[in-house]
Scaffold this active site. Structure first.
Site, PDB file in Angstrom:
ATOM      1  N   ASP A   1       0.967  -1.116  -0.043  1.00 62.96           N
ATOM      2  CA  ASP A   1      -0.099  -0.083  -0.088  1.00 62.96           C
ATOM      3  C   ASP A   1       0.952   1.309   0.169  1.00 62.96           C
ATOM      4  OD1 ASP A   1      -2.235   1.362   0.024  1.00 62.96           O
ATOM      5  OD2 ASP A   1      -2.489   1.569   2.187  1.00 62.96           O
TER       6      ASP A   1
ATOM      7  N   HIS B   1      -3.601  14.133   0.697  1.00 62.64           N
ATOM      8  CA  HIS B   1      -3.813  13.298   1.851  1.00 62.64           C
ATOM      9  C   HIS B   1      -2.699  13.167   2.909  1.00 62.64           C
ATOM     10  CE1 HIS B   1      -4.774   9.585   4.387  1.00 62.64           C
ATOM     11  NE2 HIS B   1      -3.836   8.982   3.967  1.00 62.64           N
TER      12      HIS B   1
ATOM     13  N   GLU C   1     -10.466   3.812   3.509  1.00 65.15           N
ATOM     14  CA  GLU C   1      -9.237   4.528   2.542  1.00 65.15           C
ATOM     15  C   GLU C   1      -9.739   4.419   1.254  1.00 65.15           C
ATOM     16  OE1 GLU C   1      -5.378   4.185   3.961  1.00 65.15           O
ATOM     17  OE2 GLU C   1      -5.513   5.581   5.461  1.00 65.15           O
TER      18      GLU C   1
ATOM     19  N   GLU D   1      -9.294   4.059  -2.231  1.00 64.45           N
ATOM     20  CA  GLU D   1      -7.967   3.974  -2.977  1.00 64.45           C
ATOM     21  C   GLU D   1      -8.244   3.092  -4.308  1.00 64.45           C
ATOM     22  OE1 GLU D   1      -4.656   2.299  -0.845  1.00 64.45           O
ATOM     23  OE2 GLU D   1      -5.192   3.159   1.219  1.00 64.45           O
TER      24      GLU D   1
ATOM     25  N   ASP E   1      -8.975   0.585   1.921  1.00 64.69           N
ATOM     26  CA  ASP E   1      -7.982   0.129   2.936  1.00 64.69           C
ATOM     27  C   ASP E   1      -8.587   0.453   4.236  1.00 64.69           C
ATOM     28  OD1 ASP E   1      -5.891  -0.496   4.448  1.00 64.69           O
ATOM     29  OD2 ASP E   1      -4.797   1.343   3.704  1.00 64.69           O
TER      30      ASP E   1
ATOM     31  N   ARG F   1      -7.773   3.771  13.108  1.00 59.87           N
ATOM     32  CA  ARG F   1      -6.876   4.831  13.308  1.00 59.87           C
ATOM     33  C   ARG F   1      -6.382   4.990  14.941  1.00 59.87           C
ATOM     34  NH1 ARG F   1      -5.813   5.830   8.445  1.00 59.87           N
ATOM     35  NH2 ARG F   1      -7.671   6.664   7.001  1.00 59.87           N
TER      36      ARG F   1
ATOM     37  N   GLN G   1      -3.746   2.306  14.847  1.00 60.12           N
ATOM     38  CA  GLN G   1      -2.506   2.788  14.036  1.00 60.12           C
ATOM     39  C   GLN G   1      -1.797   4.135  14.594  1.00 60.12           C
ATOM     40  OE1 GLN G   1      -4.207   4.578  10.376  1.00 60.12           O
ATOM     41  NE2 GLN G   1      -1.992   5.121   9.504  1.00 60.12           N
TER      42      GLN G   1
ATOM     43  N   LYS H   1      -3.942  -2.076  10.305  1.00 58.75           N
ATOM     44  CA  LYS H   1      -4.386  -2.033   8.808  1.00 58.75           C
ATOM     45  C   LYS H   1      -4.690  -3.394   8.375  1.00 58.75           C
ATOM     46  CE  LYS H   1      -3.358   2.295   7.496  1.00 58.75           C
ATOM     47  NZ  LYS H   1      -4.181   2.860   6.254  1.00 58.75           N
TER      48      LYS H   1
ATOM     49  N   THR I   1      -8.868  -5.642   3.946  1.00 57.67           N
ATOM     50  CA  THR I   1      -8.486  -4.580   2.626  1.00 57.67           C
ATOM     51  C   THR I   1      -9.670  -5.239   1.622  1.00 57.67           C
ATOM     52  OG1 THR I   1      -6.135  -4.468   3.225  1.00 57.67           O
ATOM     53  CG2 THR I   1      -6.896  -3.876   1.031  1.00 57.67           C
TER      54      THR I   1
ATOM     55  N   GLU J   1     -10.036  12.428   7.431  1.00 62.24           N
ATOM     56  CA  GLU J   1      -9.953  13.868   6.764  1.00 62.24           C
ATOM     57  C   GLU J   1     -11.294  14.470   6.799  1.00 62.24           C
ATOM     58  OE1 GLU J   1      -7.570  11.367   3.733  1.00 62.24           O
ATOM     59  OE2 GLU J   1      -6.762  13.357   3.223  1.00 62.24           O
TER      60      GLU J   1
HETATM   61 MN    MN Z   1      -3.872   3.009   2.701  1.00 64.78          MN
END
Ligand code: MN
Length: 415
Positions: free
Chosen positions: A126, A133, A197, A199, A231, A235, A238, A251, A255, A356
């Site tokens: 990834d 971002h 996420e 992606e 993804d 948080r 993480q 993570k 996925t 975000e």
């Molecule tokens: Mn990612």
């Protein structure tokens, strides 16, 4: 332009032109039907599937062999999906009746099929290739430092993710438990900041040997097809675990990828010149042209679109990502997955993560049903969609990448 990309091409399935899977697309996927639990390869056309095993058995497509069409697309893409797609395009073109020699013309309804992982993913990487971002996250987590790390505009930043938990769209996502840092130190329990996420990922086609590298001019020869990726990210886990070695358990629990792999051949008309990079990348990453994909994206949370953006605005391109990933001589296999990193545009409604969109949980995201969110709640459903505009209202669609959040296995205080 290849004839298979011609916008004027018509299919004898009359509904195909209005679909996001028109004859100009023809993405590949793995499916099963009731009574046959061994996945086989198919090509999507409109709301139907061309069963490649049936077509091969019917004798109208002498390649590839049936073993290449079973279990996953790895062998087929190593062989080359391009010639297979071009042959399917011929068979579906208005006026061609060769499929009449195959039972049911080798076609079945997509509604009757269950989709499976398109590839056996050997390795999953990834990246973090959106400048917006990376800047947003830097502003939130390192407010007193420059938002971009000093290496960011020199290296396509990435990490090795967990291949075994890459799952096909529709697979539920269990809320993970892990260490969360609180005022009195860490505790272990369900993530309270579960996120997505947005992606885009590519699967590799042609492998390399240990010690080989991939010159930037040849990078696209190794990209087989493109999918949407979610993804999923915890948080709180993480934020506590990621220093100094990077993402780990926050993570690796899930996925998701969309089931239909849009081939590089179908995407040929939709590459555009990427924005100039400053500073200029080191020579091994200097692509001419440096190709970005003009791919519209949106994120839907429980029926409300919360983000609309475009993949073409990413700073690092797919070719640069792959050339960089192979630059130390590591071996690339067919079916490796390389995901872009969160796709965030410059406007606040173009951000590709709840982190975000809610600005670190400080702002509520309003949903059409009257509810609001900062991070995901149990039962929430996230749907990612993507498409390239063909013009005249027609699209080369990517389908959907969907996941629904299940409660943590034990969300009581006993753990
Ligand atoms: Mn990612």
């Amino acid at each position: 332009m290849d004839a298979s990309n011609d916008p004027g091409l018509r299919c004898w399935l009359t509904a195909a032109a209005e679909s996001e899977f028109p004859i100009q697309n023809l993405p590949f996927g793995m499916f099963t039907t009731a009574g046959d639990d061994q996945p086989r390869a198919g090509v999507a056309i409109s709301d139907q599937i061309v069963d490649l095993v049936a077509v091969e058995r019917g004798g109208v497509m002498s390649f590839p062999t049936e073993t290449m069409l079973r279990d996953n697309l790895n062998e087929l893409f190593e062989f080359g999906a391009g010639p297979v797609r071009r042959r399917v395009s011929e068979l579906l073109t208005a006026g061609n009746n060769e499929l009449s020699r195959v039972d049911n013309r080798g076609i079945l309804s997509r509604a009757a099929a269950t989709m499976h992982m398109p590839f056996r993913v050997g390795d999953y990487v990834d990246f973090c290739s959106s400048e917006q971002h990376a800047t947003n996250v830097g502003r939130m987590f390192r407010p007193n430092d420059p938002p971009l790390m000093p290496n960011w505009k020199h290296i396509p930043i990435g990490y090795h993710g967990r291949a075994s938990t890459v799952a096909v769209s529709g697979t539920p996502v269990r809320r993970p438990a892990g260490q969360r840092l609180g005022a009195d130190g860490p505790t272990f329990g369900p993530s309270r900041r579960l996120d997505i996420e947005l992606e885009v990922g590519f699967f590799t086609s042609h492998p390399t040997q240990l010690g080989d590298t991939i010159p930037i001019a040849a990078a696209h020869d190794h990209i087989g097809g493109v999918v949407l990726v979610n993804d999923w990210s915890a948080r709180d886990l993480q934020a506590w675990e990621y220093r100094p070695l990077g993402p780990f358990l926050g993570k690796s629990f899930a996925t998701s990828v969309s089931p239909w792999v849009v081939t590089v051949d179908a995407l040929a008309p939709y590459w555009v010149e990427a924005a100039p990079q400053d500073p200029a990348p080191l020579p091994y990453l200097a692509a001419t042209p440096n190709r970005a994909l003009d791919l519209q994206l949106e994120v839907d949370l429980n029926g409300t679109v919360i983000c609309r953006t475009n993949f073409k605005d990413m700073y690092w391109t797919m070719g640069q990502q792959l050339t960089h990933a192979a630059s130390n001589g590591t071996a690339i296999r067919s079916g490796d997955l390389y995901a872009s990193g969160t796709v965030s545009g410059q406007q606040p409604d173009q951000f590709g993560s709840l982190l975000e969109l809610s600005w670190n949980g400080e702002r509520s995201i309003q949903l059409d049903n009257g509810e609001s969110r900062t991070f995901l709640e149990d039962g929430d459903t996230v749907t990612i969609r993507g498409w390239c505009e063909m013009g005249h209202g027609q699209r080369i669609g990517f389908g959907e990448c969907i996941g629904t959040v299940l409660p943590a296995k034990d969300d009581g205080g006993g753990i």
